[in-house]
Design a protein around this motif. Structure first.
Motif, PDB file in Angstrom:
ATOM      1  N   LYS A 159       0.836  -1.140   0.145  1.00 31.88           N
ATOM      2  CA  LYS A 159      -0.130  -0.031  -0.123  1.00 31.88           C
ATOM      3  C   LYS A 159       0.788   1.184   0.106  1.00 31.88           C
ATOM      4  CE  LYS A 159      -3.893  -2.131   2.087  1.00 31.88           C
ATOM      5  NZ  LYS A 159      -4.918  -2.088   3.318  1.00 31.88           N
ATOM      6  N   LEU A 216      -3.906  -4.496  10.277  1.00 31.03           N
ATOM      7  CA  LEU A 216      -4.431  -5.202   9.063  1.00 31.03           C
ATOM      8  C   LEU A 216      -4.205  -4.123   8.052  1.00 31.03           C
ATOM      9  CD1 LEU A 216      -6.987  -7.783   8.983  1.00 31.03           C
ATOM     10  CD2 LEU A 216      -4.484  -7.989   9.058  1.00 31.03           C
ATOM     11  N   TRP A 267       1.430  -8.894   8.007  1.00 35.29           N
ATOM     12  CA  TRP A 267       0.045  -8.576   7.610  1.00 35.29           C
ATOM     13  C   TRP A 267      -0.591  -9.947   7.483  1.00 35.29           C
ATOM     14  CZ3 TRP A 267      -1.391 -10.381   2.951  1.00 35.29           C
ATOM     15  CH2 TRP A 267      -2.802 -10.345   2.716  1.00 35.29           C
ATOM     16  N   ARG A 310      -3.693 -11.439   9.143  1.00 34.31           N
ATOM     17  CA  ARG A 310      -5.061 -11.656   8.277  1.00 34.31           C
ATOM     18  C   ARG A 310      -5.642 -13.117   8.167  1.00 34.31           C
ATOM     19  NH1 ARG A 310      -7.964  -8.628   3.811  1.00 34.31           N
ATOM     20  NH2 ARG A 310      -9.331 -10.356   3.162  1.00 34.31           N
ATOM     21  N   GLY A 339     -14.463  -0.198  10.001  1.00 31.47           N
ATOM     22  CA  GLY A 339     -15.860  -1.095  10.010  1.00 31.47           C
ATOM     23  C   GLY A 339     -16.980  -0.066  10.203  1.00 31.47           C
ATOM     24  N   THR A 344     -17.701   3.458   6.408  1.00 28.02           N
ATOM     25  CA  THR A 344     -18.119   2.978   5.181  1.00 28.02           C
ATOM     26  C   THR A 344     -19.585   2.367   4.919  1.00 28.02           C
ATOM     27  OG1 THR A 344     -16.871   0.936   5.950  1.00 28.02           O
ATOM     28  CG2 THR A 344     -15.670   2.471   4.556  1.00 28.02           C
ATOM     29  N   THR A 362      -8.137   1.617  -2.951  1.00 29.89           N
ATOM     30  CA  THR A 362      -6.830   1.261  -2.677  1.00 29.89           C
ATOM     31  C   THR A 362      -5.715   2.061  -3.456  1.00 29.89           C
ATOM     32  OG1 THR A 362      -5.274  -0.376  -1.996  1.00 29.89           O
ATOM     33  CG2 THR A 362      -6.205  -0.793  -4.136  1.00 29.89           C
ATOM     34  N   ARG A 379      -5.696  -8.317  -0.504  1.00 31.58           N
ATOM     35  CA  ARG A 379      -5.722  -7.060   0.582  1.00 31.58           C
ATOM     36  C   ARG A 379      -7.372  -6.573   0.280  1.00 31.58           C
ATOM     37  NH1 ARG A 379      -0.704  -4.877   3.335  1.00 31.58           N
ATOM     38  NH2 ARG A 379      -2.506  -4.588   4.742  1.00 31.58           N
ATOM     39  N   CYS A 422     -11.394  -6.003   1.213  1.00 28.89           N
ATOM     40  CA  CYS A 422     -11.712  -5.796   2.508  1.00 28.89           C
ATOM     41  C   CYS A 422     -12.203  -7.109   3.272  1.00 28.89           C
ATOM     42  CB  CYS A 422     -13.075  -5.161   2.436  1.00 28.89           C
ATOM     43  SG  CYS A 422     -13.917  -4.633   3.872  1.00 28.89           S
TER      44      CYS A 422
HETATM   45  C1  HEM Z   1     -19.597  -0.962   3.128  1.00 29.40           C
HETATM   46  C2  HEM Z   1     -18.491  -1.134   3.836  1.00 29.40           C
HETATM   47  C3  HEM Z   1     -17.322  -1.324   3.286  1.00 29.40           C
HETATM   48  C4  HEM Z   1     -16.407  -1.045   2.512  1.00 29.40           C
HETATM   49  C5  HEM Z   1     -17.131  -0.015   0.942  1.00 29.40           C
HETATM   50  C6  HEM Z   1     -15.040  -1.111   2.409  1.00 29.40           C
HETATM   51  C7  HEM Z   1     -14.085  -0.984   1.549  1.00 29.40           C
HETATM   52  C8  HEM Z   1     -12.829  -1.520   1.823  1.00 29.40           C
HETATM   53  C9  HEM Z   1     -11.722  -1.169   0.693  1.00 29.40           C
HETATM   54  C10 HEM Z   1     -11.791  -0.534  -0.440  1.00 29.40           C
HETATM   55  C11 HEM Z   1     -10.535  -1.700   1.350  1.00 29.40           C
HETATM   56  C12 HEM Z   1      -9.189  -1.563   0.714  1.00 29.40           C
HETATM   57  C13 HEM Z   1      -8.333  -0.404   1.179  1.00 29.40           C
HETATM   58  C14 HEM Z   1      -7.207  -0.252   0.890  1.00 29.40           C
HETATM   59  O1  HEM Z   1      -6.388  -1.011   0.307  1.00 29.40           O
HETATM   60  O2  HEM Z   1      -6.348   0.706   1.351  1.00 29.40           O
HETATM   61  C15 HEM Z   1     -10.760  -2.259   2.530  1.00 29.40           C
HETATM   62  C16 HEM Z   1     -10.028  -2.724   3.439  1.00 29.40           C
HETATM   63  C17 HEM Z   1     -10.434  -3.128   4.882  1.00 29.40           C
HETATM   64  N1  HEM Z   1     -11.339  -3.211   5.336  1.00 29.40           N
HETATM   65 FE1  HEM Z   1     -13.215  -2.791   4.450  1.00 29.40          FE
HETATM   66  N2  HEM Z   1     -14.995  -1.771   3.565  1.00 29.40           N
HETATM   67  C18 HEM Z   1     -16.110  -1.708   4.357  1.00 29.40           C
HETATM   68  C19 HEM Z   1     -16.674  -2.343   5.524  1.00 29.40           C
HETATM   69  C20 HEM Z   1     -15.554  -2.806   6.326  1.00 29.40           C
HETATM   70  C21 HEM Z   1     -15.877  -3.557   7.636  1.00 29.40           C
HETATM   71  C22 HEM Z   1     -17.395  -3.706   8.136  1.00 29.40           C
HETATM   72  C23 HEM Z   1     -14.953  -3.856   8.365  1.00 29.40           C
HETATM   73  C24 HEM Z   1     -14.627  -4.441   9.509  1.00 29.40           C
HETATM   74  C25 HEM Z   1     -13.634  -4.960  10.293  1.00 29.40           C
HETATM   75  C26 HEM Z   1     -13.907  -3.388   7.324  1.00 29.40           C
HETATM   76  C27 HEM Z   1     -12.403  -3.770   7.666  1.00 29.40           C
HETATM   77  C28 HEM Z   1     -11.401  -3.315   6.630  1.00 29.40           C
HETATM   78  C29 HEM Z   1     -10.102  -3.945   6.756  1.00 29.40           C
HETATM   79  C30 HEM Z   1      -9.283  -4.420   8.121  1.00 29.40           C
HETATM   80  C31 HEM Z   1      -9.291  -3.490   5.691  1.00 29.40           C
HETATM   81  C32 HEM Z   1      -8.087  -3.821   5.387  1.00 29.40           C
HETATM   82  C33 HEM Z   1      -7.601  -5.217   4.768  1.00 29.40           C
HETATM   83  C34 HEM Z   1      -6.237  -5.763   4.543  1.00 29.40           C
HETATM   84  O3  HEM Z   1      -5.388  -4.665   4.138  1.00 29.40           O
HETATM   85  O4  HEM Z   1      -5.991  -6.753   4.600  1.00 29.40           O
HETATM   86  N3  HEM Z   1     -14.296  -3.041   6.349  1.00 29.40           N
HETATM   87  N4  HEM Z   1     -12.291  -2.083   2.898  1.00 29.40           N
END
Ligand code: HEM
Length: 561
Positions: free
Chosen positions: A128, A145, A153, A157, A339, A342, A412, A488, A490
């Motif tokens: 990233k 994460l 990571w 994960r 969480g 979004t 991202t 990576r 969500c």
């Molecule tokens: C509609 C709801 C959601 C949307 C649109 C969304 C969207 C995203 C997107 C686009 C990313 C990638 C970000 C990046 O690469 O910088 C991401 C990563 C992530 N999201 Fe979500 N998210 C949502 C809900 C949630 C919820 C409910 C959680 C609860 C824990 C969550 C936890 C995470 C985490 C921990 C990552 C990082 C994952 C990684 O890099 O391994 N998200 N999300």
């Protein structure tokens, strides 16, 4: 005399230093600007580029044509609409757009084609952008994460993924339903009498409290009661304050030092301590409870605690390793951060689309009548007894996917620094798009409305998700990227989809929800901004990080007969 000599030497030293800084600055500028010139020489379509200012004037145009609080995510669609103005020789955006933003920010390459986007997210999952670590640092110290990389990571994960699995979350469904029921009761108290519209309120405030309650409940089984308490809980208050400091880092232009003051660092520490004070007792309680007593129901943290002795074989539930506990807390903080807003904004946009597309709302209600029976009040009991019913609502799922297609909230940005020579290709283009010096950015708003991949891209058509291959509405699924792509993506996607399904099911048949800008303007008085619009809409995306609805989406609700 001697003093003069020292002063002179000092001044000369300062002069040399300043000259070195200026020369370095100019050299860097030359490199950055030449890079774009070289891309142009290779035949790659480039936005009008200024030798002095790079592509910053285009951001100037964007800002000048939009309200001051508009989100940067609107930029992609604005560019797509203005393609002839900036790429006179093209009919649609090129697959990769280069943005030379030096010295204000790292240069970016919004990637508009999903196949090209898959090359830096799936085929090669690039690290990233450093901006993500800068942003998360005040909250987690980058051991979470969202912002960690490599082995750290990967390990965490895999520890958390089982907690977010559909199977595990289905077991938590009664708790999640309970929270959504509180949300529904809150809306009931705001509805007018005898089927009349009630007073105006900010829907985002209600949805944020809901998603806060849900993520904390699903993570550690703690009920915060954010939805019913008059003021934010200490956890929410501290996290919200921390978000302000995180935003400061993200906004500090590259040429200027970070604007944080010593007392800001003290506040960051204080907030982290306040969050820890709430989360640590929950973890300690889980460590002490017998993991095997209730086989079925496991919070996200329960499943991660299983790995307590994997980093340090001497550690146990009785004697946990401090680093392990710190990382659990850092990750919990990142889940609460990632969480809540979004999902909360997506609920707002789902309500907006259903309001604007009454035929879709009717179909949604008809599906709920047919699967859950004609009485909306029975839905809670039916879902609690048979959670799988939630997965038998194809039109509801289509409404959610279509909402997320038109309104992605985050995307991202990666760094190609560790992969010199890395380039992208796109279908139908003979060119290679080098990434040296640019951060590839999955331009979700443009990808998800790309005319090559989506028939009638700007229309809200849930039916496209039910269309079979060969149907004119059928859409290529790889261009749906609201949760990012690849390893990576969500981790909370399933939880978000469950929350969205539950809200759709428990709200759609009980209420009409409508934007209420007239009432809102009246309440705002001189602070009202009725001229602030994007594409003729009062509701548009704002915010410096993820997208938020303008003014928290003022709405009113009425009970359906
Ligand atoms: C509609 C709801 C959601 C949307 C649109 C969304 C969207 C995203 C997107 C686009 C990313 C990638 C970000 C990046 O690469 O910088 C991401 C990563 C992530 N999201 Fe979500 N998210 C949502 C809900 C949630 C919820 C409910 C959680 C609860 C824990 C969550 C936890 C995470 C985490 C921990 C990552 C990082 C994952 C990684 O890099 O391994 N998200 N999300």
């Amino acid at each position: 005399m001697e003093l003069h000599g020292i002063t002179g030497t000092l001044l000369r030293g300062v002069g040399v230093l300043v000259a070195a800084v200026v020369i370095r600055f100019l050299y860097r500028g030359y490199i950055e600007r030449s890079r774009v010139r070289s891309l142009k020489a290779q035949g790659i379509p480039i936005l009008p580029h200024s030798l002095l200012f790079g592509h910053l004037p285009i951001f100037g145009d964007f800002r000048a044509e939009h309200p001051p609080d508009v989100s940067i995510y609107v930029f992609h669609l604005w560019l797509a609409k203005n393609v002839k103005r900036y790429f006179p020789e093209l009919d649609k955006l090129p697959p990769v757009i280069y943005l030379d933003l030096w010295p204000m920010a790292d240069s970016l390459a919004p990637v508009v084609d999903p196949v090209a986007a898959s090359q830096f997210t799936i085929v090669n999952s690039l690290p990233k952008s450093s901006g993500v670590a800068d942003f998360m640092d005040p909250l987690t110290g980058n051991v979470d994460l969202v912002s960690s990389e490599g082995e750290l990571w990967k390990k965490w994960r895999s520890r958390f993924s089982p907690g977010f699995s559909p199977r595990n979350l289905s077991a938590l469904l009664p708790e999640l339903i309970e929270e959504v029921q509180v949300f529904v009761n809150g809306l009931k108290s705001l509805a007018g009498k005898n089927g009349e519209w009630g007073p105006v309120f900010q829907l985002e405030e209600k949805t944020t409290n809901l998603t806060f309650d849900i993520i904390v409940r699903a993570s550690v089984d703690l009920r915060l009661h954010e939805q019913s308490r008059p003021t934010p809980s200490p956890l929410k208050k501290a996290l919200m304050e921390q978000l302000v400091f995180m935003g400061m880092t993200a906004n500090a232009a590259r040429v200027l030092p970070s604007f944080k003051m010593p007392w800001d660092y003290a506040a960051i520490k204080r907030n982290n301590r306040a969050i820890r004070d709430v989360l640590l007792p929950q973890i300690e309680e889980k460590l002490q409870s017998d993991f095997h007593t209730d086989q079925k129901k496991k919070t996200i943290v329960d499943l991660a605690i299983k790995y307590i002795d994997k980093d340090d074989p001497n550690a146990s539930r009785e004697k946990p390793d401090a680093e392990f506990v710190d990382r659990l807390i850092a990750n919990l903080k990142s889940f609460i951060f990632a969480g809540h807003d979004t999902t909360s904004t997506t609920i707002c946009y789902m309500m907006k689309e259903l309001q604007d597309n009454p035929d879709c709302l009717e179909k949604l209600r008809a599906e709920h009548d047919s699967v859950l029976g004609p009485n909306p009040d029975d839905a809670t009991n039916i879902l609690t007894a048979s959670p799988h019913v939630l997965y038998s609502l194809p039109y509801t799922l289509a409404v959610i996917k279509e909402t997320l297609r038109l309104h992605p909230l985050a995307a991202t940005v990666r760094s190609a620094k560790a992969a010199p020579g890395f380039s992208l290709t796109a279908p139908g283009s003979p060119l290679r798009y080098p990434m040296d010096g640019f951060g590839p950015w999955l331009a979700a708003p443009a990808v998800q409305r790309h005319p090559d991949y989506w028939p009638r891209p700007d229309a809200f058509l849930p039916g496209r998700w039910l269309a079979a291959e060969g149907d004119p509405l059928y859409a290529a699924r790889e261009a749906w990227t609201p949760f990012s792509l690849g390893p990576r993506n969500c981790v909370g996607m399933e939880l978000a989809m469950i929350e969205l399904r539950l809200v759709a099911v428990l709200v759609a048949r009980t209420f009409d929800v409508g934007e209420a800008w007239g009432k809102w303007d009246q309440r705002q008085g001189p602070k009202a901004t009725p001229t602030h619009m994007v594409n003729g809409e009062r509701l548009y995306g704002i915010g410096n990080g993820t997208v938020h609805p303008k003014d928290g989406m003022p709405v009113h609700v009425r009970l359906r007969a």
